[in-house]
Scaffold this active site. Structure first.
Site, PDB file in Angstrom:
ATOM      1  N   ASP A 135       0.829  -1.193   0.000  1.00  0.00           N
ATOM      2  CA  ASP A 135       0.000   0.000   0.000  1.00  0.00           C
ATOM      3  C   ASP A 135       0.870   1.251   0.000  1.00  0.00           C
ATOM      4  O   ASP A 135       0.650   2.184   0.757  1.00  0.00           O
ATOM      5  CB  ASP A 135      -0.918   0.002   1.240  1.00  0.00           C
ATOM      6  CG  ASP A 135      -1.980   1.092   1.138  1.00  0.00           C
ATOM      7  OD1 ASP A 135      -2.269   1.535   0.024  1.00  0.00           O
ATOM      8  OD2 ASP A 135      -2.486   1.510   2.196  1.00  0.00           O
ATOM      9  N   CYS A 195     -21.005  -1.806  -8.391  1.00  0.00           N
ATOM     10  CA  CYS A 195     -20.174  -0.927  -7.546  1.00  0.00           C
ATOM     11  C   CYS A 195     -20.418   0.541  -7.901  1.00  0.00           C
ATOM     12  O   CYS A 195     -20.460   1.408  -7.009  1.00  0.00           O
ATOM     13  CB  CYS A 195     -18.695  -1.281  -7.689  1.00  0.00           C
ATOM     14  SG  CYS A 195     -18.098  -1.317  -9.381  1.00  0.00           S
TER      15      CYS A 195
HETATM   16  S1  SF4 Z   1     -18.448  -3.997 -12.021  1.00  0.00           S
HETATM   17 FE1  SF4 Z   1     -19.453  -5.575 -10.777  1.00  0.00          FE
HETATM   18  S2  SF4 Z   1     -18.003  -7.303 -10.853  1.00  0.00           S
HETATM   19 FE2  SF4 Z   1     -16.857  -5.479 -11.487  1.00  0.00          FE
HETATM   20  S3  SF4 Z   1     -15.930  -4.656  -9.613  1.00  0.00           S
HETATM   21 FE3  SF4 Z   1     -17.884  -3.597  -9.903  1.00  0.00          FE
HETATM   22  S4  SF4 Z   1     -19.353  -4.774  -8.698  1.00  0.00           S
HETATM   23 FE4  SF4 Z   1     -17.557  -6.098  -8.996  1.00  0.00          FE
END
Ligand code: SF4
Ligand code: SF4
Length: 358
Positions: A135, A195
């Site tokens: 890190d 995400c």
């Molecule tokens: S797009 Fe979906 S699979 Fe890819 S990092 Fe984000 S949450 Fe995870």
């Protein structure tokens, strides 16, 4: 390599790989991120500039990078740990700390164990120029991890794995030994955007593009000044870091538990209420964060973050006698702390008091 992997496993690492040192194709992306100012106040990111993409400039003589990942989900994490994390966020009086920061400071754990791994290698091959990182600002960790097969770079910009989700730390050993690179990881985000959609502050401005200045992890840990007003309500009860983009990621149902006790959550920092933590004085903060990554943010940022979370709890309307009593306790605690607070914390306390439910 097989022997090295076995030593690494004995030291608590889940996987190791080897990356070459030509990261020139990553340079334009790094430069664009810096040019956009998305690193926020992390001046050290810009200070190293493109050196980060050039391992041999960081440590002259480097010929290969041994990459390692270490799962950090606590040993006793329940099978429904993701639901439990969402549940904790729904309790406005509870203080939520990012999962990775609940145990011993991972910098210390990884650095020590990477050095032990390097020592084992030296026993085998003889004297070896090397340097360990974890890190560390100058290193393009996710890029190196992806190139060496430890995981692909997800749309949230973290490395993730089909067999292990993203709940792991990365570390590297730069060595002046030419080792054969391990195959790169293939990407498996597909059309998912969980995400991006879940991020409370819209910090993932596009797939693979994180504006750190909007990210709650950055704001609660790295950022020194006041929390911008627009991000205070979305912070909710998070007082150190944010896991939302990882909790929403479908691959984290495969996240692995650590084999080490180091990442076991520490009692006073886990499961506490905001009021319990707000009652600490600076000496208590230092005592309870000894050996924890959380100590790095220092007393002022700690109080600033708590004040924001307390303000968000103040916004919850009190319908029952118990809730009304809690609201009164929150306000009293904030008002009592106000006179002795520094200017920045006082401003956050004033903001918090202004959030009182009508
Ligand atoms: S797009 Fe979906 S699979 Fe890819 S990092 Fe984000 S949450 Fe995870
Ligand atoms: S850590 Fe939180 S604020 Fe930062 S990108 Fe992920 S979800 Fe958004």
């Amino acid at each position: 390599m097989q022997q090295l992997a076995e030593w690494a496993r004995q030291l608590g690492f889940s996987q190791i790989g080897v990356a070459g040192i030509d990261l020139s194709t990553a340079e334009p992306g790094l430069q664009a991120w810096l040019d956009a100012g998305w690193h926020g106040g992390m001046a050290y990111m810009a200070a190293h500039g493109l050196k980060r993409a050039r391992p041999a400039e960081l440590r002259p003589g480097t010929l290969s990078v041994i990459t390692a990942r270490m799962d950090y989900l606590p040993r006793d994490a329940p099978p429904d740990w993701i639901d439990a994390e969402w549940q904790a966020q729904r309790d406005p009086h509870r203080a939520v700390v990012s999962v990775y920061a609940r145990g011993r400071d991972y910098h210390k754990v990884l650095r020590t164990r990477l050095q032990r791994l390097a020592d084992r290698l030296i026993q085998e091959v003889g004297p070896l120029g090397h340097r360990v990182f974890t890190d560390s600002a100058p290193v393009l960790e996710v890029e190196l991890a992806a190139r060496s097969g430890l995981g692909w770079r997800g749309k949230h910009t973290l490395a993730l794995q089909r067999e292990g989700g993203s709940m792991f730390f990365l570390g590297e050993i730069f060595v002046d030994l030419a080792l054969p690179p391990t195959p790169a990881a293939t990407a498996h985000c597909g059309s998912c955007s969980a995400c991006i959609d879940v991020c409370p502050t819209r910090a993932i401005v596009a797939p693979y593009r994180l504006d750190a200045r909007r990210c709650i992890s950055y704001l609660t840990i790295e950022h020194e000044g006041p929390i911008p007003i627009e991000f205070r309500a979305p912070m909710g009860n998070r007082i150190y870091g944010c896991d939302d983009c990882q909790l929403a990621c479908p691959w984290n149902k495969y996240a692995q538990r650590s084999t080490l006790s180091d990442f076991d959550p520490r009692a006073p920092l886990t499961g506490a209420t905001l009021l319990q933590l707000w009652a600490w004085d600076e000496a208590t903060f230092l005592q309870h964060t000894e050996g924890s990554a959380m100590r790095r943010i220092g007393w002022t940022r700690w109080r600033r973050n708590l004040a924001v979370a307390l303000g968000n709890a103040c916004r919850e309307a009190g319908e029952t006698a118990m809730q009304t009593a809690l609201q009164t306790a929150l306000q009293t605690a904030l008002e009592t702390a106000r006179p002795a607070a520094c200017e920045m914390v006082r401003e956050h306390i004033d903001w918090a008091l202004a959030q009182r439910a009508a």
